[in-house]
Scaffold this active site. Structure first.
Site, PDB file in Angstrom:
ATOM      1  N   ARG A  50       0.457  -1.317   0.125  1.00 47.38           N
ATOM      2  CA  ARG A  50      -0.040   0.017  -0.144  1.00 47.38           C
ATOM      3  C   ARG A  50       0.833   0.825   0.321  1.00 47.38           C
ATOM      4  O   ARG A  50       0.653   2.212  -0.511  1.00 47.38           O
ATOM      5  CB  ARG A  50      -1.028   0.054   1.183  1.00 47.38           C
ATOM      6  CG  ARG A  50      -2.033   1.682   1.162  1.00 47.38           C
ATOM      7  CD  ARG A  50      -2.778   0.884   2.288  1.00 47.38           C
ATOM      8  NE  ARG A  50      -1.902  -0.260   3.820  1.00 47.38           N
ATOM      9  CZ  ARG A  50      -1.516   1.133   4.505  1.00 47.38           C
ATOM     10  NH1 ARG A  50      -2.063   2.351   4.872  1.00 47.38           N
ATOM     11  NH2 ARG A  50      -1.305  -0.162   5.518  1.00 47.38           N
ATOM     12  N   ASP A  80       9.280  -8.141  -2.927  1.00 44.21           N
ATOM     13  CA  ASP A  80       8.101  -8.115  -2.666  1.00 44.21           C
ATOM     14  C   ASP A  80       7.652  -9.412  -2.477  1.00 44.21           C
ATOM     15  O   ASP A  80       7.158 -10.385  -3.849  1.00 44.21           O
ATOM     16  CB  ASP A  80       7.212  -7.498  -2.531  1.00 44.21           C
ATOM     17  CG  ASP A  80       6.143  -7.446  -1.302  1.00 44.21           C
ATOM     18  OD1 ASP A  80       6.008  -8.761  -1.654  1.00 44.21           O
ATOM     19  OD2 ASP A  80       5.471  -6.610  -1.263  1.00 44.21           O
ATOM     20  N   ALA A 102       9.398   2.237   8.703  1.00 42.49           N
ATOM     21  CA  ALA A 102       8.186   1.573   8.089  1.00 42.49           C
ATOM     22  C   ALA A 102       8.146   0.982   9.621  1.00 42.49           C
ATOM     23  O   ALA A 102       7.233   1.351   9.988  1.00 42.49           O
ATOM     24  CB  ALA A 102       8.435   0.184   7.580  1.00 42.49           C
ATOM     25  N   GLU A 135      12.105   3.136  21.641  1.00 43.50           N
ATOM     26  CA  GLU A 135      10.942   4.568  21.017  1.00 43.50           C
ATOM     27  C   GLU A 135      10.655   5.155  22.795  1.00 43.50           C
ATOM     28  O   GLU A 135       9.833   4.223  23.727  1.00 43.50           O
ATOM     29  CB  GLU A 135      10.173   4.098  20.211  1.00 43.50           C
ATOM     30  CG  GLU A 135      10.605   4.957  19.092  1.00 43.50           C
ATOM     31  CD  GLU A 135       9.463   4.349  17.668  1.00 43.50           C
ATOM     32  OE1 GLU A 135       8.307   4.567  18.718  1.00 43.50           O
ATOM     33  OE2 GLU A 135       9.673   4.314  16.427  1.00 43.50           O
ATOM     34  N   HIS A 170       8.957   9.254  14.968  1.00 43.81           N
ATOM     35  CA  HIS A 170       7.917   8.819  14.125  1.00 43.81           C
ATOM     36  C   HIS A 170       6.589   9.289  13.459  1.00 43.81           C
ATOM     37  O   HIS A 170       5.818   9.722  14.410  1.00 43.81           O
ATOM     38  CB  HIS A 170       8.168   7.586  15.769  1.00 43.81           C
ATOM     39  CG  HIS A 170       6.499   6.748  15.674  1.00 43.81           C
ATOM     40  ND1 HIS A 170       7.297   5.400  15.823  1.00 43.81           N
ATOM     41  CD2 HIS A 170       5.987   6.180  14.488  1.00 43.81           C
ATOM     42  CE1 HIS A 170       6.099   4.124  15.277  1.00 43.81           C
ATOM     43  NE2 HIS A 170       5.895   4.879  13.816  1.00 43.81           N
ATOM     44  N   GLY A 185       5.852   9.280  10.992  1.00 46.94           N
ATOM     45  CA  GLY A 185       5.470   9.514   9.639  1.00 46.94           C
ATOM     46  C   GLY A 185       3.632   9.471   9.028  1.00 46.94           C
ATOM     47  O   GLY A 185       3.441   9.809   7.512  1.00 46.94           O
TER      48      GLY A 185
END
Length: 534
Positions: free
Chosen positions: A150, A170, A230, A260, A281, A283
């Site tokens: 996606r 992939d 990711a 984190e 973080h 994204g």
């Protein structure tokens, strides 16, 4: 009037939707655990992000709760099994932050190429140094994308517009899907060897944990750049730091981290001020993404409270409760078979799945069983957006064909479910049954066996010859690995055979390699030697 609790921060637009639908809304982000547990019994619905813990303790107190909406993707803070026991619908909003994640990836790549954050900080420190912060163009460079799903596919399209050559790896995507966006699918090693930039867009699984580590950095081009927006644990932080230290890797842009929040004491990348860009973080964190997930979560809560199904449910059986309870053993059986197949052959690109139902299982609606099968096969190898509703769509999206049929079961077994899997390298089959003593594996690749469908297994497919059982048994015995049960199936003397052993502990890679050497010495033409835990 339904009462809804919003226990984490969401956009005002989401709260407006709830109120316009006539809901009584309490907006209480940051409330104490004690207050939360004391009042959760008052609510019919709840919207959370990642800060609210909905564990068994909370759900046992939520006597009126009908729906939990996760404004976002991950749901580690929600006990799905407990929610299901209480009949609470749970859903997430997995696509609301897609574009934000894509754009952040591109922003990180461009910033890394042109040293934008470093030059900005230098200028704020009254330093003017054009030579030091001279960058490189992305045009003409090769971008290697690991995970063309996606997010990865959208990154590819935007990178192509910059004039980049895009390649990808992939193993779970049909080549035709990649061809549509002009991205060749290549072996993982080849992508690393050819790419000037490597960007990760994979979920975190056993296979993708530290997918970039010492070995992978050594394979990459000298001066390659790495981007990870990711999952933090996809990259071995210490290995990346060493590759930077040796100037093997020119730079990195990292948004997600193994630990984190990031602190200087636990992240060696922070010492590379001019070569590593790090964000906290971010994204999927934009105004638009927050609006999207908040609006969707609110609309779905309203929909469920109005007796509809959510679009992205995480725990919904697709049949009425009475039939579901009667069919539950067969749903569990097909799920176990699918999980077994995924762990056995899920590393190969899947082209087709066929499921055959026989006996008393045919009195029930097959749809939830087949959905459960597809979900159980895809879930271990893909990300957390797989659920009973979208499993078929994702299978189709990845070019996996699906066939469902009934078979005549004239033997002594009252029920049987058989799965046939076709991959790019071979065809495999499993069959199982449900008995009062539990779930049994009764056939593998057309050869009859009888084993409990759980535990740790070694599977060997080979040409039948004397000495095989003894060699394997003695090798395991030397390492104090006990064989709990063993079954051998074969077509005829000296023909194709398969051996399955249930063992009490996991064998090391060295032991498996030693078994392979012994089998080669016997010239058994080994087709498969696998260890899996079910």
């Amino acid at each position: 009037m339904y009462k809804v609790l919003v226990s984490d921060n969401i956009a005002q637009k989401g709260i407006d939707i709830l109120q316009e639908a006539g809901m009584d809304v309490d907006f209480k982000p940051g409330q104490s655990r004690e207050d939360f547990l004391e009042t959760i019994a008052d609510y019919d619905g709840i919207i959370v992000r990642s800060m609210t813990l909905l564990d068994a303790e909370a759900l046992n107190k939520a006597k009126k709760l009908k729906v939990i909406g996760r404004a976002g993707t991950g749901y580690d803070n929600i006990d799905l099994d407990e929610a299901t026991k209480h009949g609470i619908f749970v859903f997430n909003t997995p696509t609301g932050n897609t574009i934000s994640a894509v754009e952040h990836t591109l922003g990180m790549m461009l910033s890394l190429s042109r040293n934008i954050p470093q030059a900005n900080q230098a200028l704020h420190n009254d330093i003017w140094d054009r030579k030091k912060y001279m960058g490189v163009e992305v045009k003409g460079k090769t971008l290697g994308i690991i995970g063309l799903g996606r997010i990865g596919s959208r990154v590819a399209k935007r990178a192509q517009s910059f004039g980049m050559k895009v390649i990808a790896n992939d193993p779970y995507l049909a080549p035709k899907k990649a061809e549509k966006i002009n991205v060749p699918l290549l072996p993982f090693k080849e992508v690393l060897e050819k790419a000037d930039y490597v960007t990760l867009h994979t979920p975190l699984t056993d296979e993708t944990y530290h997918i970039l580590s010492h070995k992978e950095f050594a394979i990459m081009k000298d001066g390659a750049r790495v981007i990870n927006c990711a999952r933090g644990q996809n990259v071995d932080t210490k290995a990346l730091a060493e590759a930077l230290e040796k100037n093997k890797i020119a730079g990195a842009a990292i948004d997600v981290h193994e630990e984190e929040p990031v602190k200087a004491s636990n992240n060696p990348l922070l010492k590379f001020n001019d070569r590593v860009i790090m964000t906290c973080h971010l994204g999927g964190t934009t105004t638009e993404a927050m609006d999207n997930v908040s609006i969707t979560a609110a609309e779905e809560v309203v929909s469920v409270l109005q007796s509809n199904l959510p679009e992205s449910p995480l725990n919904i059986p697709a049949m009425d409760p009475q039939e579901f309870n009667q069919a539950k053993p067969y749903i569990n059986l097909v799920t176990k078979l699918g999980n077994f197949m995924a762990k056995w052959k899920g590393h190969e690109r899947i082209e087709a799945v066929e499921v055959e139902y026989g006996g008393e299982v045919n009195q029930f609606n097959h749809k939830p069983m087949t959905l459960s099968l597809v979900k159980s096969i895809l879930e271990p190898i893909l990300d957390d957006r797989i659920n009973l509703v979208n499993a078929m769509h994702i299978a189709e999206e990845r070019g996996i064909s699906l066939k469902e049929s009934q078979i005549q079961n004239e033997g002594e077994l009252k029920n049987i479910i058989k799965i046939n899997l076709k991959t790019e390298t071979g065809e495999y089959s499993l069959a199982g049954t449900y008995l009062p003593i539990g779930f049994r594996l009764i056939e593998i690749n057309g050869l009859r066996i009888d084993l409990d469908l759980s535990g740790e297994f070694i599977i060997v497919s080979y040409q039948d010859k004397p000495g095989v059982i003894g060699k394997i048994g003695s090798t395991l015995g030397e390492e104090n690995i006990n064989i709990a049960n063993m079954q051998v199936g074969r077509q005829d003397i000296g023909g194709e055979a398969i051996m399955m052993m249930q063992i009490d502990s996991k064998p090391s890679k060295e032991i498996m390699e030693r078994i392979k050497v012994h089998l080669d010495e016997l010239d058994t033409r080994v087709k498969d030697l696998s260890y899996l835990e079910i």
